[in-house]
Write an enzyme that holds these catalytic residues in place. Structure first.
Site, PDB file in Angstrom:
ATOM      1  N   CYS A  64      27.304  16.243 -19.875  1.00  0.00           N
ATOM      2  CA  CYS A  64      26.300  15.734 -20.807  1.00  0.00           C
ATOM      3  C   CYS A  64      25.665  16.901 -21.554  1.00  0.00           C
ATOM      4  CB  CYS A  64      25.223  14.952 -20.055  1.00  0.00           C
ATOM      5  SG  CYS A  64      25.809  13.419 -19.307  1.00  0.00           S
ATOM      6  N   HIS A  98      27.617  18.413 -14.490  1.00  0.00           N
ATOM      7  CA  HIS A  98      26.469  17.936 -15.245  1.00  0.00           C
ATOM      8  C   HIS A  98      26.153  18.977 -16.317  1.00  0.00           C
ATOM      9  CE1 HIS A  98      25.715  14.503 -12.773  1.00  0.00           C
ATOM     10  NE2 HIS A  98      25.438  15.205 -11.677  1.00  0.00           N
TER      11      HIS A  98
END
Length: 392
Positions: free
Chosen positions: A278, A235
């Protein structure tokens, strides 16, 4: 008989054969300047359900471009060695004698070869990063799947395996560290950046090496070769990658851990960072584009920030997409493009430009243009970086 008439008479047979690898023949036609970049992008993204439909569109495009292009296309089918080996059945079709294509020139080092068309500038050996060590170097994959808050990045193991397979094919030792917190990631990066002598990584890092069928504990000490690859799968937030504890490690810190120093084994050598994470929470949308037209390091020292390339799955502020089974758009595209283009001698920047284009054409929604992704490449490489497949 004209070339166009010859192509028309043999159209069905040629199309049936070329359906065997439509993407390959499209790339070959584009590389030989038979279609424009705009035509290439349009043909690559046409909405056809099967391979035959794509090949029909390509052949129709060639025929509509006139006699000379038809002749060049027929010559390409008969004289290009890659095409002949990929589509051996073409030899069963009776075509007129072909004009010989320009022979490629070969630029070779002791461990790699680059093949270039005669119309392209031949690079000097000083313009290429030398990749002569065996193995070429280390490929470190930091794969964060299971987070302390209970979230799971499904599909990330698929990305890790794809990266390990392709970089092993390119001559690297592929290593993986899985599920590391921020502090563990920083410790691992520090250890690899300071690695000079043959050494085994500390047990607490839980480093595993790709064996060809899976990841197992390394049996041989590690040392840096002529290049270093670092793949971070996790992430992320703007400008950072998250550890499994959700604490961020800045991308700037990651790359600067490998700054050039007098002691570093990687000084003057290429360091490539591939980041699947991301960079925010926004979702990109697309816009419809209509009628778009295409328009030596001489000193005795190098900057400390030199020889680094960072490719990120998305631009700042936006999410990037990952399939729970098939892996992420970005990493899977990187692996696919490396496999297809490294054997052709294409350099890494050119390959990553194709990755950018490939990712940009994908859709994350049934409504075209609603959810898009744009990967990004930043670099301060001083030379051309070319990876060649290694057959053991």
């Amino acid at each position: 008989m004209s070339a166009k008439d010859t192509l028309r008479r043999n159209k069905t047979g040629i199309q049936t054969i070329l359906c065997g690898d439509r993407k390959f023949i499209l790339d070959k036609v584009f590389e030989n300047d038979l279609i424009t970049p705009r035509e290439y992008n349009n043909l690559k993204s046409i909405n056809k359900e099967d391979d035959e439909g794509h090949v029909v569109e390509l052949v129709d495009k060639i025929m509509n471009k006139g006699e000379e292009t038809c002749r060049d296309f027929l010559d390409l089918l008969q004289t290009d060695e890659d095409i002949k080996s990929t589509f051996p059945s073409l030899s069963n079709i009776q075509l007129p004698g072909a004009r010989p294509l320009p022979r490629p020139v070969q630029v070779s080092s002791s461990h790699s070869e680059v093949f270039l068309g005669q119309d392209k500038k031949r690079p000097k050996m000083d313009d290429l990063y030398p990749l002569n060590s065996q193995p070429v170097g280390l490929c470190l994959i930091m794969n964060n799947v299971n987070f302390t808050d209970g979230s799971v990045r499904r599909g990330s193991d698929k990305d890790a395996q794809s990266l390990a397979e392709v970089f092993s094919e390119l001559g690297f030792r592929a290593l993986m560290c899985k599920d590391q917190t921020k502090d563990q990631m920083e410790q691992t990066l520090t250890w690899f950046s300071s690695l000079n002598d043959h050494a085994l990584p500390p047990q607490e890092f839980r480093v595993e090496e790709w064996s060809g069928t899976g990841f197992t504990e390394p049996q041989q000490p590690l040392n840096h070769g002529d290049a270093f690859i670092c793949c971070l799968l996790s992430h992320g937030v703007k400008g950072a990658v998250l550890g499994t504890d959700r604490n961020p490690v800045s991308i700037k810190h990651i790359t600067r851990s490998f700054r050039a120093t007098e002691q570093s084994a990687l000084t003057g050598k290429p360091k490539v960072f591939l980041i699947q994470a991301c960079q925010g929470k926004d979702e990109q949308c697309g816009v419809l584009v209509k009628d778009l037209e295409e328009d030596n390091c001489g000193g005795g020292s190098i900057p400390v920030e030199a020889d680094v390339l960072v490719a990120i799955s998305t631009v700042e502020d936006y999410v990037s997409f990952r399939h729970r089974i098939d892996g992420s758009w970005f990493i899977q595209s990187v692996c696919q493009q490396l496999r297809e283009r490294c054997p052709r001698g294409e350099d890494l920047l050119t390959i990553l430009t194709h990755v950018n284009n490939d990712v940009s054409q994908k859709e994350a929604s049934s409504q075209p243009g609603e959810k898009k992704q744009m990967s990004e490449v930043r670099f301060n490489l001083r030379k051309t970086l070319v990876f060649s497949p290694h057959h053991t």
